[in-house]
Design an enzyme around this catalytic site. Structure first.
Site, mmCIF file in Angstrom:
data_model
loop_
_atom_site.group_PDB
_atom_site.id
_atom_site.type_symbol
_atom_site.label_atom_id
_atom_site.label_comp_id
_atom_site.label_asym_id
_atom_site.label_seq_id
_atom_site.Cartn_x
_atom_site.Cartn_y
_atom_site.Cartn_z
ATOM 1 N N VAL A 16 0.703 -1.229 0.032
ATOM 2 C CA VAL A 16 0.091 0.006 0.000
ATOM 3 C C VAL A 16 0.908 1.270 -0.054
ATOM 4 O O VAL A 16 0.627 2.252 -0.659
ATOM 5 C CB VAL A 16 -1.122 -0.059 1.109
ATOM 6 C CG1 VAL A 16 -2.001 1.285 1.286
ATOM 7 C CG2 VAL A 16 -1.768 -1.156 1.129
ATOM 8 N N ALA A 72 -6.153 19.017 -4.179
ATOM 9 C CA ALA A 72 -5.866 19.443 -2.827
ATOM 10 C C ALA A 72 -5.881 20.880 -2.780
ATOM 11 O O ALA A 72 -5.511 21.595 -1.765
ATOM 12 C CB ALA A 72 -4.348 18.832 -2.403
ATOM 13 N N GLY A 127 -11.018 -1.180 1.044
ATOM 14 C CA GLY A 127 -9.787 -0.830 0.255
ATOM 15 C C GLY A 127 -10.424 0.493 -0.480
ATOM 16 O O GLY A 127 -10.479 1.581 0.232
ATOM 17 N N GLU A 150 -3.096 -14.696 2.617
ATOM 18 C CA GLU A 150 -1.588 -15.042 3.103
ATOM 19 C C GLU A 150 -1.156 -16.554 3.394
ATOM 20 O O GLU A 150 -2.198 -17.276 3.509
ATOM 21 C CB GLU A 150 -1.691 -14.374 4.709
ATOM 22 C CG GLU A 150 -2.372 -13.147 4.720
ATOM 23 C CD GLU A 150 -1.469 -11.854 4.363
ATOM 24 O OE1 GLU A 150 -0.048 -12.290 4.386
ATOM 25 O OE2 GLU A 150 -1.827 -10.926 3.870
ATOM 26 N N LYS A 170 -13.789 -4.662 10.373
ATOM 27 C CA LYS A 170 -13.960 -3.534 9.317
ATOM 28 C C LYS A 170 -15.561 -3.262 9.888
ATOM 29 O O LYS A 170 -15.841 -2.075 9.698
ATOM 30 C CB LYS A 170 -14.067 -4.061 7.994
ATOM 31 C CG LYS A 170 -12.257 -4.144 7.500
ATOM 32 C CD LYS A 170 -12.478 -5.037 6.151
ATOM 33 C CE LYS A 170 -11.228 -4.822 5.467
ATOM 34 N NZ LYS A 170 -10.880 -6.063 4.387
HETATM 35 N N1 HSE Z 1 -6.987 -9.205 3.484
HETATM 36 C C1 HSE Z 1 -7.919 -8.324 3.276
HETATM 37 C C2 HSE Z 1 -8.927 -8.868 2.137
HETATM 38 C C3 HSE Z 1 -7.086 -7.331 2.575
HETATM 39 O O1 HSE Z 1 -8.808 -9.741 1.586
HETATM 40 O O2 HSE Z 1 -10.014 -8.234 1.995
HETATM 41 C C4 HSE Z 1 -7.979 -5.868 2.537
HETATM 42 O O3 HSE Z 1 -8.335 -5.356 3.788
#
Ligand code: HSE
Length: 403
Positions: free
Chosen positions: A12, A31, A129, A185, A200
């Protein structure tokens, strides 16, 4: 010109630098001032990288530089991100982050420090995201009494469930594939157990209530027990299975949950496939609005971080109001929540105790699963379901239905 620093030059962080450099014209126009990356903090060196000369290893260099007005925290994890963010805000430097773990754990404290120091702590990229969802909740939807949020907030599990649905593959195979593609992961727990979606929905719920919904209080179930047979049944019923994160305000009684649900094909979330995310927000005046897009990935997430950087640049010395106090919300227990349940049972329907426990129910049989059957309960509470299902022998699985 505003100088910024990027903490963490990973996926990111490097995306943020790319967005700022590639869209320099758009960013500075919106901006109202030019934005330049002065420092990148990372443990590593990046020989040959065009930003090589900006890399520093000592955070104090950034903290003590009065030219740096905005800090972009893309490190992930709670520490040292928490300490770095707090120090920046106390020094009057705004912080923009994609770090949902830190926001879910310390969001209201960091917001209040920002307020006290006339700067900002913004976190658009922490949920969904690249999808704008925090800003709509904080501004566009402010006249609404929001009574429900339902979303697909994790891209990895949505990719996996889509593959299971469309290609008929089982969980283990699709997990291996997701890991190979770099979505999941090596340790996929945070995604597949629903922990990521839980943080979230805790953030979104907190913004809705203006108080803190602790992620530890949210009932969370992941997708690890979902099988390809479950999808065969879902298909026979013109449904799919999605990992839903939901939050409901039922006349002041608040509830939040993360779990796999069977959803109908006319549900707008049915069409949300692969790594995409979507959030449906229901307000009492507006009705439902839906926010859809790329919930993960380098440039979409970086774009959301840069939108916060632009907001900070436009509001220098001025706190942008954010309704999120440290006071805790007491969530209702899931026991009273009501839905239909889809249940698969091994063996024979006449001898498993089904009739005694649930009476007449809708039965589902599919040719692929011969030595079992499935049924759908009426809409009943979680508590009642748990009590009755104990009387049925041979239960393979149960999945909630969102109708
Ligand atoms: N691991 C998270 C997903 C990444 O798969 O949505 C984004 O927060």
């Amino acid at each position: 010109m505003i100088q910024i620093a990027v903490l963490g030059y990973g996926t990111v962080g490097s995306g943020v630098v790319e967005v700022i450099n590639k869209n320099q014209k758009e960013v500075s126009k919106k901006a109202g001032v030019g934005i330049a990356v002065k420092y990148i903090l990372d443990l590593r060196d990046f020989p040959g990288d065009p930003m090589e000369k900006c890399v520093v290893h000592d955070y104090d260099v950034i903290l003590n530089d009065p030219e740096v007005k905005i800090i972009c925290e893309t490190m992930g994890g709670v520490e040292p991100a928490y300490t770095f963010s707090k120090k920046a805000l106390l020094a009057g430097k705004s912080v923009c982050t994609s770090n949902k773990e830190l926001v879910a754990n310390h969001g209201p404290e960091l917001i209040s420090i920002a307020k006290a120091n006339n700067c900002n702590y913004l976190f658009e990229a922490s949920v969904g995201g690249g999808i704008p969802i925090i800003r709509p909740l904080n501004s566009s939807l402010t006249p609404e009494r929001i009574d429900g949020i339902t979303g697909i907030l994790n891209g990895t599990t949505n990719y996996m469930l889509t593959k299971m649905d469309e290609d008929g593959v089982d969980y283990a195979q699709v997990l291996a594939e997701a890991q190979q593609k770099g979505y999941a992961e090596r340790n996929p727990e945070a995604d597949v157990e629903g922990y990521d979606a839980c943080r979230k929905i805790a953030i979104l719920s907190s913004l809705v209530y203006g108080k803190t919904v602790r992620y530890e209080d949210i009932y969370t179930e992941g997708i690890t027990k979902i099988s390809k047979e479950d999808f065969l049944y879902a298909k026979a019923m013109k449904r799919s299975i999605k990992l839903l994160a939901m939050s409901k305000d039922m006349d002041g009684s608040c509830f939040a949950m993360v779990a796999p649900f069977m959803i109908r094909s006319d549900n707008p979330l049915y069409c949300v496939k692969d790594v995409f995310n979507a959030v449906c927000v229901h307000g009492n005046m507006l009705g439902t609005t839906m926010y859809y897009g790329r919930g993960a990935g380098k440039l979409p997430t970086a774009s959301a971080v840069v939108s916060d950087i632009i907001d900070c640049a436009k509001h220098q010395g001025k706190f942008i109001f954010c309704f999120w106090d440290q006071e805790k919300v007491t969530l209702s227990s899931k026991e009273e929540m009501c839905w239909k349940f889809f249940v698969r049972v091994k063996g024979d329907k006449d001898s498993c105790g089904l009739m005694k426990a649930f009476g007449e129910t809708e039965m589902i049989n599919i040719p692929e699963c011969q030595d079992e059957f499935a049924f759908i309960t009426d809409e009943i509470s979680e508590k009642e379901f748990e009590e009755r299902i104990k009387e049925v022998s041979g239960v393979i699985t149960r999945i909630r239905m969102n109708d």
